[in-house]
Design an enzyme around this catalytic site. Structure first.
Site, PDB file in Angstrom:
ATOM      1  N   ARG A 116       0.832  -1.201   0.000  1.00 38.70           N
ATOM      2  CA  ARG A 116       0.000   0.000   0.000  1.00 38.70           C
ATOM      3  C   ARG A 116       0.866   1.251   0.000  1.00 38.70           C
ATOM      4  NH1 ARG A 116      -3.150   2.969   4.154  1.00 38.70           N
ATOM      5  NH2 ARG A 116      -4.979   3.839   3.112  1.00 38.70           N
TER       6      ARG A 116
ATOM      7  N   HIS B 120       0.696   4.224  -2.792  1.00 36.64           N
ATOM      8  CA  HIS B 120       0.420   5.602  -2.400  1.00 36.64           C
ATOM      9  C   HIS B 120       1.596   6.524  -2.670  1.00 36.64           C
ATOM     10  CE1 HIS B 120      -3.460   5.216   0.081  1.00 36.64           C
ATOM     11  NE2 HIS B 120      -3.326   4.125  -0.659  1.00 36.64           N
TER      12      HIS B 120
ATOM     13  N   ASN C 241      -3.936   9.069   3.499  1.00 37.14           N
ATOM     14  CA  ASN C 241      -2.724   8.558   4.138  1.00 37.14           C
ATOM     15  C   ASN C 241      -2.663   8.789   5.642  1.00 37.14           C
ATOM     16  OD1 ASN C 241      -1.849   7.885   1.557  1.00 37.14           O
ATOM     17  ND2 ASN C 241      -0.619   9.729   1.328  1.00 37.14           N
TER      18      ASN C 241
ATOM     19  N   HIS D 197      -5.608  -6.510  -2.377  1.00 37.69           N
ATOM     20  CA  HIS D 197      -6.409  -6.648  -1.161  1.00 37.69           C
ATOM     21  C   HIS D 197      -6.584  -8.104  -0.741  1.00 37.69           C
ATOM     22  CE1 HIS D 197      -8.470  -2.431  -1.367  1.00 37.69           C
ATOM     23  NE2 HIS D 197      -7.167  -2.387  -1.135  1.00 37.69           N
TER      24      HIS D 197
END
Length: 313
Positions: A66, A70, A105, A204
């Site tokens: 992740r 990001h 975030n 995921h």
């Protein structure tokens, strides 16, 4: 309208030419001569971070994945997401807005200390040579492989950004409540199609999410399993294709469940649910492409010695 279209084509051509020039400076063996132990160091530290017997946590694999997403989606794979707010002044500019403070975030990204630890070990072996952007890219791939997922070719030679872009992080990153049109648009803006979206959503298959972000009819199940709740209720610590079998009934997030809301997108969910090899192949292809988004090379950017701080010249 015609001139606008022509202008758009020229802009895309310019981006393509710039991208090709950047990729030309990257290579899989970029550090073969000046930091030959890099791969071994990254693999060892990621393994330690994910292994419970060694004091680690398998969930950290999802956190690193992740963190990479990001970093790359807002302004490119340049380690800008690692910068702390007000960390330094470089060439008269203050880092006064960290991407860590962006809405998607804030208080949710993890894994910074793992990257710091890897960077520290790499600096001992070859000081001032390897960028934080390359370390994050390598650590992400190593984490997926450690959890029994696929690998992919990874070109190295990125440099680190001296700025962060909190505005881009707020606008480019999809949220847990995104609808299908929003997801498609955000991924198309980065050059990914619907198949890529569904393949990358397969990330995921590992990790967890805070129950407050769960789809309303999934919050009870989420709380029953403990918050944060598993995104994949079957094998949340193994990178496999079972995530797709959860959709739509047991998909935790709205942004997961909507992948089956339109037949032309649902077809990819069904394909990956029935064929893990195809999912692994497409995920690897999409990750390799993502790893090349907006990279800095040559004289652009810098090689930080501390991933949280820009290097003062």
């Amino acid at each position: 309208m015609a001139s606008s279209t022509a202008g758009g084509h020229c802009f895309l051509l310019a981006l393509l030419l710039l991208s090709s020039a950047a990729y030309g400076q990257l290579s899989e063996d970029f550090y073969a001569k000046n930091c030959s132990k890099l791969g071994t160091i990254v693999k060892e530290e990621v393994s330690r971070a994910l292994s419970r017997p060694r004091g680690g946590d398998p969930r950290m694999g999802a956190s690193l994945l992740r963190l990479f997403f990001h970093d790359c989606l807002p302004q490119g794979c340049d380690a800008s997401v690692l910068l702390d707010m007000n960390a330094d002044v470089t060439k008269g500019r203050i880092i006064d807005s960290s991407e860590k403070q962006a809405d998607p975030n804030r208080n949710s990204l993890r894994g910074f200390e793992v990257i710091d630890r890897i960077k520290g070990e790499v600096e001992k072996a070859c000081r001032g040579v390897v960028s934080c952007a390359d370390i994050l890219a390598l650590a992400t791939r190593a984490a997926v492989v450690e959890l029994k997922g696929p690998t992919w070719p990874l070109l190295l030679g990125r440099r680190d950004s001296t700025t962060a872009n909190v505005t881009a992080a707020n606008t480019a990153l999809p949220g847990p409540n995104s609808n299908l049109d929003e997801l498609i648009e955000k991924f198309q803006n980065k050059g990914f199609n619907a198949r890529d979206l569904v393949a990358l959503s397969g990330a995921h298959t590992i990790g967890r999410a805070q129950c407050q972000f769960a789809e309303q009819n999934q919050q009870a199940r989420c709380l029953l399993n403990g918050t944060p709740g598993p995104l994949d209720v079957q094998t949340p610590e193994v990178f496999d294709n079972s995530y797709y079998g959860n959709l739509p009934e047991r998909g935790l997030l709205h942004s997961d469940r909507v992948l089956t809301s339109r037949e032309d997108v649902k077809v990819f969910v069904e394909e990956y649910k029935s064929n893990q090899t195809t999912f692994f192949r497409d995920f690897a292809i999409a990750m390799e492409r993502m790893s090349r988004l907006g990279v800095l090379t040559g004289t652009n950017g810098q090689i930080r010695t501390d991933c949280r701080r820009v290097l003062n010249n």
